[in-house]
Write a protein that holds these residues in place. Structure first.
Motif, PDB file in Angstrom:
ATOM      1  N   LYS A   1       0.191  -1.354  -0.349  1.00  0.00           N
ATOM      2  CA  LYS A   1      -0.017  -0.014  -0.151  1.00  0.00           C
ATOM      3  C   LYS A   1       0.632   1.210   0.026  1.00  0.00           C
ATOM      4  CE  LYS A   1      -4.198  -2.082   2.101  1.00  0.00           C
ATOM      5  NZ  LYS A   1      -5.108  -2.248   3.216  1.00  0.00           N
ATOM      6  N   PHE A   2       2.316   0.854   0.483  1.00  0.00           N
ATOM      7  CA  PHE A   2       2.883   2.134   0.728  1.00  0.00           C
ATOM      8  C   PHE A   2       3.582   3.171  -0.458  1.00  0.00           C
ATOM      9  CE2 PHE A   2       7.288   3.391   0.863  1.00  0.00           C
ATOM     10  CZ  PHE A   2       7.603   4.550   1.917  1.00  0.00           C
ATOM     11  N   MET A   3       4.113   1.229  -1.181  1.00  0.00           N
ATOM     12  CA  MET A   3       4.433   1.363  -2.413  1.00  0.00           C
ATOM     13  C   MET A   3       3.589   2.394  -3.497  1.00  0.00           C
ATOM     14  SD  MET A   3       7.394  -0.992  -1.954  1.00  0.00           S
ATOM     15  CE  MET A   3       7.756  -0.589  -3.009  1.00  0.00           C
ATOM     16  N   SER A   4       2.601   1.274  -3.417  1.00  0.00           N
ATOM     17  CA  SER A   4       1.426   1.585  -4.066  1.00  0.00           C
ATOM     18  C   SER A   4       0.956   3.346  -4.145  1.00  0.00           C
ATOM     19  CB  SER A   4       0.330   0.807  -4.214  1.00  0.00           C
ATOM     20  OG  SER A   4       0.626   0.187  -4.244  1.00  0.00           O
ATOM     21  N   ARG A   5       0.619   3.871  -3.063  1.00  0.00           N
ATOM     22  CA  ARG A   5       0.419   5.551  -2.769  1.00  0.00           C
ATOM     23  C   ARG A   5       1.365   6.238  -3.049  1.00  0.00           C
ATOM     24  NH1 ARG A   5      -1.219   4.486   1.366  1.00  0.00           N
ATOM     25  NH2 ARG A   5       0.390   4.776   3.506  1.00  0.00           N
ATOM     26  N   ARG A   6       2.682   5.367  -2.800  1.00  0.00           N
ATOM     27  CA  ARG A   6       4.676   6.818  -3.691  1.00  0.00           C
ATOM     28  C   ARG A   6       4.215   6.773  -5.055  1.00  0.00           C
ATOM     29  NH1 ARG A   6      10.280   5.025  -1.900  1.00  0.00           N
ATOM     30  NH2 ARG A   6       9.838   3.594  -2.990  1.00  0.00           N
ATOM     31  N   LEU A   7       3.836   5.941  -5.558  1.00  0.00           N
ATOM     32  CA  LEU A   7       3.663   5.667  -6.892  1.00  0.00           C
ATOM     33  C   LEU A   7       2.851   6.826  -7.811  1.00  0.00           C
ATOM     34  CD1 LEU A   7       4.154   2.025  -8.093  1.00  0.00           C
ATOM     35  CD2 LEU A   7       6.389   4.324  -8.031  1.00  0.00           C
ATOM     36  N   TYR A   8       1.572   5.940  -6.812  1.00  0.00           N
ATOM     37  CA  TYR A   8      -0.057   7.444  -7.370  1.00  0.00           C
ATOM     38  C   TYR A   8       1.053   8.847  -7.016  1.00  0.00           C
ATOM     39  CZ  TYR A   8      -3.853   9.966  -7.144  1.00  0.00           C
ATOM     40  OH  TYR A   8      -5.212  10.549  -7.473  1.00  0.00           O
TER      41      TYR A   8
ATOM     42  N   ALA B   1       3.798  10.370  -6.967  1.00  0.00           N
ATOM     43  CA  ALA B   1       4.705  11.286  -7.662  1.00  0.00           C
ATOM     44  C   ALA B   1       4.004  10.942  -8.829  1.00  0.00           C
ATOM     45  CB  ALA B   1       5.660   9.907  -7.816  1.00  0.00           C
ATOM     46  N   GLY B   2       3.060  10.268  -9.624  1.00  0.00           N
ATOM     47  CA  GLY B   2       2.602  10.442 -10.906  1.00  0.00           C
ATOM     48  C   GLY B   2       3.452   9.832 -12.120  1.00  0.00           C
ATOM     49  N   VAL B   3       3.559   8.568 -11.400  1.00  0.00           N
ATOM     50  CA  VAL B   3       3.881   7.491 -12.420  1.00  0.00           C
ATOM     51  C   VAL B   3       2.893   6.554 -12.848  1.00  0.00           C
ATOM     52  CG1 VAL B   3       4.776   5.037 -11.994  1.00  0.00           C
ATOM     53  CG2 VAL B   3       5.507   6.606 -10.889  1.00  0.00           C
ATOM     54  N   ASP B   4       2.213   6.809 -14.457  1.00  0.00           N
ATOM     55  CA  ASP B   4       1.581   5.722 -15.298  1.00  0.00           C
ATOM     56  C   ASP B   4       1.172   5.018 -14.313  1.00  0.00           C
ATOM     57  OD1 ASP B   4      -0.721   5.283 -17.097  1.00  0.00           O
ATOM     58  OD2 ASP B   4       1.084   6.159 -18.735  1.00  0.00           O
ATOM     59  N   VAL B   5       0.684   3.933 -14.211  1.00  0.00           N
ATOM     60  CA  VAL B   5       0.186   2.842 -13.043  1.00  0.00           C
ATOM     61  C   VAL B   5      -0.810   2.141 -14.364  1.00  0.00           C
ATOM     62  CG1 VAL B   5       0.217   0.966 -11.361  1.00  0.00           C
ATOM     63  CG2 VAL B   5       1.394   2.699 -10.636  1.00  0.00           C
ATOM     64  N   ARG B   6      -0.390   0.758 -15.173  1.00  0.00           N
ATOM     65  CA  ARG B   6      -1.355   0.189 -15.639  1.00  0.00           C
ATOM     66  C   ARG B   6      -1.693  -1.457 -15.190  1.00  0.00           C
ATOM     67  NH1 ARG B   6       0.283   2.205 -21.787  1.00  0.00           N
ATOM     68  NH2 ARG B   6       0.291   4.482 -21.275  1.00  0.00           N
ATOM     69  N   THR B   7      -2.453  -1.315 -14.856  1.00  0.00           N
ATOM     70  CA  THR B   7      -2.725  -3.242 -14.151  1.00  0.00           C
ATOM     71  C   THR B   7      -3.528  -3.161 -15.391  1.00  0.00           C
ATOM     72  OG1 THR B   7      -4.621  -2.291 -13.078  1.00  0.00           O
ATOM     73  CG2 THR B   7      -2.686  -2.368 -11.938  1.00  0.00           C
ATOM     74  N   GLY B   8      -3.169  -4.938 -15.381  1.00  0.00           N
ATOM     75  CA  GLY B   8      -3.701  -5.980 -15.941  1.00  0.00           C
ATOM     76  C   GLY B   8      -3.526  -6.053 -17.520  1.00  0.00           C
ATOM     77  N   CYS B   9      -2.530  -5.310 -17.232  1.00  0.00           N
ATOM     78  CA  CYS B   9      -1.276  -4.610 -19.008  1.00  0.00           C
ATOM     79  C   CYS B   9      -0.004  -5.719 -19.063  1.00  0.00           C
ATOM     80  CB  CYS B   9      -1.217  -3.087 -18.947  1.00  0.00           C
ATOM     81  SG  CYS B   9      -0.020  -2.765 -20.017  1.00  0.00           S
ATOM     82  N   GLU B  10      -0.474  -6.383 -19.817  1.00  0.00           N
ATOM     83  CA  GLU B  10       0.421  -7.011 -20.098  1.00  0.00           C
ATOM     84  C   GLU B  10       1.547  -7.046 -21.275  1.00  0.00           C
ATOM     85  OE1 GLU B  10       1.510 -12.292 -21.187  1.00  0.00           O
ATOM     86  OE2 GLU B  10       0.211 -11.510 -20.971  1.00  0.00           O
ATOM     87  N   VAL B  11       2.825  -6.019 -21.199  1.00  0.00           N
ATOM     88  CA  VAL B  11       4.147  -5.579 -22.451  1.00  0.00           C
ATOM     89  C   VAL B  11       3.557  -6.702 -23.327  1.00  0.00           C
ATOM     90  CG1 VAL B  11       5.249  -4.111 -22.858  1.00  0.00           C
ATOM     91  CG2 VAL B  11       4.597  -3.938 -21.514  1.00  0.00           C
ATOM     92  N   THR B  12       3.326  -6.328 -25.089  1.00  0.00           N
ATOM     93  CA  THR B  12       3.551  -7.696 -26.037  1.00  0.00           C
ATOM     94  C   THR B  12       5.042  -6.795 -27.187  1.00  0.00           C
ATOM     95  OG1 THR B  12       1.802  -6.467 -27.749  1.00  0.00           O
ATOM     96  CG2 THR B  12       1.180  -8.288 -25.634  1.00  0.00           C
ATOM     97  N   PRO B  13       5.231  -7.344 -27.666  1.00  0.00           N
ATOM     98  CA  PRO B  13       6.141  -6.730 -28.446  1.00  0.00           C
ATOM     99  C   PRO B  13       5.789  -5.683 -29.241  1.00  0.00           C
ATOM    100  CG  PRO B  13       6.511  -9.417 -28.403  1.00  0.00           C
ATOM    101  CD  PRO B  13       5.206  -9.134 -27.823  1.00  0.00           C
ATOM    102  N   GLU B  14       4.285  -5.830 -29.575  1.00  0.00           N
ATOM    103  CA  GLU B  14       4.274  -4.516 -30.151  1.00  0.00           C
ATOM    104  C   GLU B  14       3.752  -3.534 -29.569  1.00  0.00           C
ATOM    105  OE1 GLU B  14       2.803  -8.462 -31.557  1.00  0.00           O
ATOM    106  OE2 GLU B  14       2.610  -7.790 -30.134  1.00  0.00           O
ATOM    107  N   MET B  15       3.857  -4.175 -28.386  1.00  0.00           N
ATOM    108  CA  MET B  15       3.067  -2.315 -27.707  1.00  0.00           C
ATOM    109  C   MET B  15       4.403  -1.302 -27.320  1.00  0.00           C
ATOM    110  SD  MET B  15       1.168  -3.518 -24.840  1.00  0.00           S
ATOM    111  CE  MET B  15       0.534  -2.131 -24.244  1.00  0.00           C
TER     112      MET B  15
END
Length: 185
Positions: A44-51, A53-67
């Motif tokens: 929770k601490f690390m997630s809140r810190r990312l938020y 800081a303005g990090v673009d967090v995408r859950t449910g997102c698998e990076v493909t070679p096309e991406m």
């Protein structure tokens, strides 16, 4: 999460893609055994810190070679796939085998008699998670045994989790001859 945060703090544009629906990876499994729930606070601490800081967090997102070639073309990509559990091929011949990760994630359902290979922290905490209380009379309790190749359980480990397991199980186990009398936690 830490790499994404540090990169953002150093002025980089950061997108954190998580394949699953939630951040935390294997730390979520580490938080399952009794006495380890405090690890959820770290997530929770690390997630809140990312938020914050303005990090673009995408859950449910698998990076493909096309991406990687398209949307993330020009980005430096850091791949953090986590650790894979050890599986011993020689034991796969048994009717039912599973890893501690399978058990703690709810993907594996051990029967009534369980043998755990390895008396390190993961093995002992998984045994604790599966074992009934010392005086449990519930009819579906389990008989859990740990096989450890050294004379020590949780060798090299310290802290609250080891202390708790030592207080809960070592005297009882020694009385029931579960572990050799010279076994030390």
């Amino acid at each position: 999460m830490e790499a994404a945060y540090m990169a953002k703090m150093r002025g980089h544009e950061v997108v954190l893609c998580e394949k699953t629906a939630e951040l935390g990876g294997l730390l979520r499994l580490a938080a399952v055994p009794i006495g380890k729930q405090e690890l959820c606070r770290v997530i929770k601490f690390m997630s809140r810190r990312l938020y914050n800081a303005g990090v673009d967090v995408r859950t449910g997102c698998e990076v493909t070679p096309e991406m990687a070639d398209g949307e993330f073309g020009g980005y430096e990509i850091i791949c953090t796939s986590g650790a894979r559990p050890k599986e011993i091929d020689a034991f796969k011949c048994f009717q039912q085998t599973m890893t501690a990760d399978d058990v703690l994630s709810g993907n594996g359902f051990p029967g009534r008699k369980v043998v755990i290979l390895g008396g390190g922290s993961v093995g002992c905490e998984t045994a604790d998670y599966l074992a009934p209380l010392a005086d449990d009379r519930f009819p579906v309790n389990r008989d859990v045994a740990i096989i450890e190749m050294t004379n020590n359980l949780m060798a090299g480990e310290g802290g609250a989790a080891k202390s708790l397991l030592t207080r809960l199980y070592l005297p009882w186990a020694m009385l029931r001859h579960r572990w050799p009398l010279n076994a030390r936690m």
